[in-house]
Write a protein that holds these residues in place. Structure first.
Motif, PDB file in Angstrom:
ATOM      1  N   SER A   4       0.818  -1.219   0.000  1.00 31.52           N
ATOM      2  CA  SER A   4       0.000   0.000   0.000  1.00 31.52           C
ATOM      3  C   SER A   4       0.847   1.262   0.000  1.00 31.52           C
ATOM      4  CB  SER A   4      -0.938   0.011   1.215  1.00 31.52           C
ATOM      5  OG  SER A   4      -0.198   0.068   2.424  1.00 31.52           O
ATOM      6  N   GLN A   8       2.452   2.158  -7.085  1.00 27.88           N
ATOM      7  CA  GLN A   8       1.433   1.380  -7.782  1.00 27.88           C
ATOM      8  C   GLN A   8       0.277   1.015  -6.855  1.00 27.88           C
ATOM      9  OE1 GLN A   8       4.664   0.708  -7.695  1.00 27.88           O
ATOM     10  NE2 GLN A   8       5.336   1.135  -9.802  1.00 27.88           N
ATOM     11  N   GLY A   9       0.617   0.669  -5.605  1.00 25.57           N
ATOM     12  CA  GLY A   9      -0.411   0.315  -4.642  1.00 25.57           C
ATOM     13  C   GLY A   9      -1.323   1.483  -4.312  1.00 25.57           C
ATOM     14  N   TRP A  12      -3.716   2.107  -7.154  1.00 28.73           N
ATOM     15  CA  TRP A  12      -4.751   1.075  -7.192  1.00 28.73           C
ATOM     16  C   TRP A  12      -5.815   1.334  -6.136  1.00 28.73           C
ATOM     17  CZ3 TRP A  12      -5.765  -3.483  -4.053  1.00 28.73           C
ATOM     18  CH2 TRP A  12      -6.574  -4.435  -4.680  1.00 28.73           C
ATOM     19  N   LEU A  15      -8.811   3.684  -6.713  1.00 28.67           N
ATOM     20  CA  LEU A  15      -9.929   3.231  -7.531  1.00 28.67           C
ATOM     21  C   LEU A  15     -11.131   2.809  -6.691  1.00 28.67           C
ATOM     22  CD1 LEU A  15      -7.957   1.032 -10.100  1.00 28.67           C
ATOM     23  CD2 LEU A  15      -8.779   3.365 -10.443  1.00 28.67           C
ATOM     24  N   PHE A 266      -7.016  -7.838  -8.869  1.00 24.35           N
ATOM     25  CA  PHE A 266      -5.587  -7.571  -8.756  1.00 24.35           C
ATOM     26  C   PHE A 266      -4.906  -7.513 -10.120  1.00 24.35           C
ATOM     27  CE2 PHE A 266      -6.279  -8.898  -4.389  1.00 24.35           C
ATOM     28  CZ  PHE A 266      -5.387  -8.113  -3.676  1.00 24.35           C
ATOM     29  N   TRP A 267      -5.424  -8.244 -11.114  1.00 24.70           N
ATOM     30  CA  TRP A 267      -4.660  -8.364 -12.357  1.00 24.70           C
ATOM     31  C   TRP A 267      -5.451  -8.193 -13.654  1.00 24.70           C
ATOM     32  CZ3 TRP A 267      -6.729 -12.446 -15.074  1.00 24.70           C
ATOM     33  CH2 TRP A 267      -7.351 -13.456 -14.334  1.00 24.70           C
ATOM     34  N   LYS A 269      -7.910  -6.195 -16.339  1.00 25.12           N
ATOM     35  CA  LYS A 269      -8.230  -4.823 -16.733  1.00 25.12           C
ATOM     36  C   LYS A 269      -9.701  -4.712 -17.072  1.00 25.12           C
ATOM     37  CE  LYS A 269      -6.865  -1.213 -20.041  1.00 25.12           C
ATOM     38  NZ  LYS A 269      -6.691  -0.192 -18.981  1.00 25.12           N
ATOM     39  N   TRP A 273     -11.135   0.199 -14.813  1.00 28.10           N
ATOM     40  CA  TRP A 273     -10.323  -0.461 -13.779  1.00 28.10           C
ATOM     41  C   TRP A 273      -8.909  -0.724 -14.297  1.00 28.10           C
ATOM     42  CZ3 TRP A 273     -11.282  -0.946  -8.809  1.00 28.10           C
ATOM     43  CH2 TRP A 273     -10.453  -1.769  -8.038  1.00 28.10           C
ATOM     44  N   THR A 274      -7.921  -0.202 -13.565  1.00 27.70           N
ATOM     45  CA  THR A 274      -6.514  -0.460 -13.879  1.00 27.70           C
ATOM     46  C   THR A 274      -5.954  -1.369 -12.797  1.00 27.70           C
ATOM     47  OG1 THR A 274      -6.281   1.730 -14.885  1.00 27.70           O
ATOM     48  CG2 THR A 274      -4.252   0.567 -14.290  1.00 27.70           C
ATOM     49  N   PRO A 275      -5.593  -2.583 -13.116  1.00 23.19           N
ATOM     50  CA  PRO A 275      -5.162  -3.534 -12.088  1.00 23.19           C
ATOM     51  C   PRO A 275      -3.792  -3.189 -11.510  1.00 23.19           C
ATOM     52  CG  PRO A 275      -4.869  -4.484 -14.256  1.00 23.19           C
ATOM     53  CD  PRO A 275      -5.574  -3.179 -14.464  1.00 23.19           C
ATOM     54  N   LEU A 276      -3.545  -3.734 -10.331  1.00 22.36           N
ATOM     55  CA  LEU A 276      -2.244  -3.546  -9.685  1.00 22.36           C
ATOM     56  C   LEU A 276      -1.156  -4.286 -10.447  1.00 22.36           C
ATOM     57  CD1 LEU A 276      -0.549  -2.554  -7.250  1.00 22.36           C
ATOM     58  CD2 LEU A 276      -1.259  -4.626  -6.036  1.00 22.36           C
TER      59      LEU A 276
END
Length: 408
Positions: A4, A8-9, A12, A15, A266-267, A269, A273-276
């Protein structure tokens, strides 16, 4: 560093709606991230250690078609005798795909190790190289290497393919030189680990971490499942589902990639939504991870119902070994018994859990069944009393005792 806290965290987490941010943050910080260097270091160490016990035949985990043999080339004639000098390919992209998953980094590592003259190992040998040769005896130790056992499906299908190979079954039944099958995996879920160990080949599974899942978090699992469904970026009917492949719900990712057993948010798209881990890539997040801080240990204690001990200032007075001992003892007092569940809930490596459990039993703090005793409860109470001591040098016996007596 916590996930976090990474750039990147944080992107994410933005969102999520405000009312969901706190839960998403806890879920993210309970997700284990393993750097590529750490993964390579442990896998290489285990292979070198096992190869010193006897020659290893190394194979990477991969998908096998249903009812196929591990060695599919047979000698002419009525006897189904497997032949060939080369075993299954280390890398085989899924049908219709050009992308290579975690088997790529595993293949590279195995290739490097087998080139070393000090490592007695063969790289994906076929049956002809496993049989006795003029220059050496037979190779009867087979190791399948992977990064994580999630649902356990791929490892089980690999073991099934071995069993369907007639020559292998013949070797398996040999009384003088029995075949030994090893599975070397950096991490495994409790469900996947149990499934692999139940296989008829009874493989020796070597693993470091028990991967946490959305089902064994301190929060209500139903609340977390609701979060995964709410922010699932794809239609609910699409595979592998909002909780990941086979609904495994694992909370672990590697620098070389995020398993598809993790929740899709988490992964995957989506339109908004943009995944981590875009396309399950962990490259951007592959940063050096420090050992757990005092604050992280305090958070984990809250998860095993010891909020009165969840004080970072208290934990800062103990070294890492002592923190792990306190956390594990608190988890046992919370009612957790099995070593895999203890490792999953505390985040402590499985070998370290075994070491501490043995030390607790010898000290009389727990029974052989991992039930805390009155003496163990007294130790936890004594830890809480350390909090009241404001002197720079602790004078209670616990803060001195833990580091020196439980290192093994």
């Amino acid at each position: 560093m916590r996930l976090s806290e990474t750039q990147q965290g944080q992107a994410w987490l933005r969102l999520f709606d405000n009312e969901d941010t706190a839960l998403a943050t806890r879920l993210l910080d309970n997700t284990v991230f393993v750097s590529t260097s750490e993964f390579r270091r442990w896998i290489a160490g285990e292979i070198i250690r096992e190869a010193a016990k006897g020659r290893l035949a190394l194979y990477g985990e991969r998908e096998f078609p249903r009812y196929s043999r591990f060695f599919n080339k047979l000698a002419p004639g009525n006897v189904r005798r497997a032949t060939g000098s080369v075993g299954p390919a280390l890398i085989k992209p899924p049908r219709g795909s050009i992308y290579i998953g975690s088997e790529g980094i595993v293949a590279q590592l195995l290739s490097e190790l087998c080139r070393r003259p000090d490592v007695d190992a063969l790289l994906t040998p076929g049956p002809d190289r496993l049989r006795p040769m003029k220059t050496r005896g037979p190779t009867h130790r087979l190791a399948i290497v992977t990064d994580i056992i999630g649902s356990g499906n791929r490892i089980v299908t690999t073991l099934d393919a071995l069993w369907r190979t007639e020559s292998f079954r013949s070797w398996w039944a040999h009384r003088k030189i029995p075949i030994e099958v090893l599975v070397i995996s950096y991490a495994a879920t409790e469900k996947g680990l149990a499934r692999v160990r139940k296989h008829r080949l009874k493989p020796n599974v070597l693993t470091l971490k028990v991967a946490p899942t959305i089902y064994d978090q301190a929060d209500d699992s139903e609340t977390i499942k609701t979060l995964c469904r709410k922010y699932d970026p794809r239609p609910i009917q699409e595979d592998p589902g909002p909780y990941g492949y086979d609904n495994a719900g694992t909370l672990l990712a590697f620098g070389h990639g995020c398993p598809n057993t993790t929740p899709r948010m988490f992964w995957a798209k989506g339109r908004r939504w943009t995944p981590l881990f875009p396309a399950r890539s962990g490259v951007e997040v592959d940063v050096p991870m420090e050992r757990a801080t005092a604050a992280e240990f305090a958070d984990r204690l809250t998860g095993v119902n010891r909020p009165h001990l969840a004080d970072p200032a208290l934990f800062a007075r103990f070294d890492v070994e002592a923190r792990e001992a306190i956390l594990l003892l608190a988890a046992i007092a919370h009612g957790l018994r099995f070593r895999e569940r203890l490792a999953s809930r505390t985040g402590i490596d499985l070998p370290r859990v075994d070491l501490l459990l043995d030390a607790f039993a010898r000290a009389g703090w727990t029974t052989q069944a991992n039930v805390i005793t009155a003496a163990g409860l007294d130790e936890l109470k004594a830890v809480g009393r350390v909090k009241r001591d404001t002197s720079s040098i602790p004078d209670d016996r616990v803060s001195v005792y833990f580091p020196s007596s439980l290192r093994g």
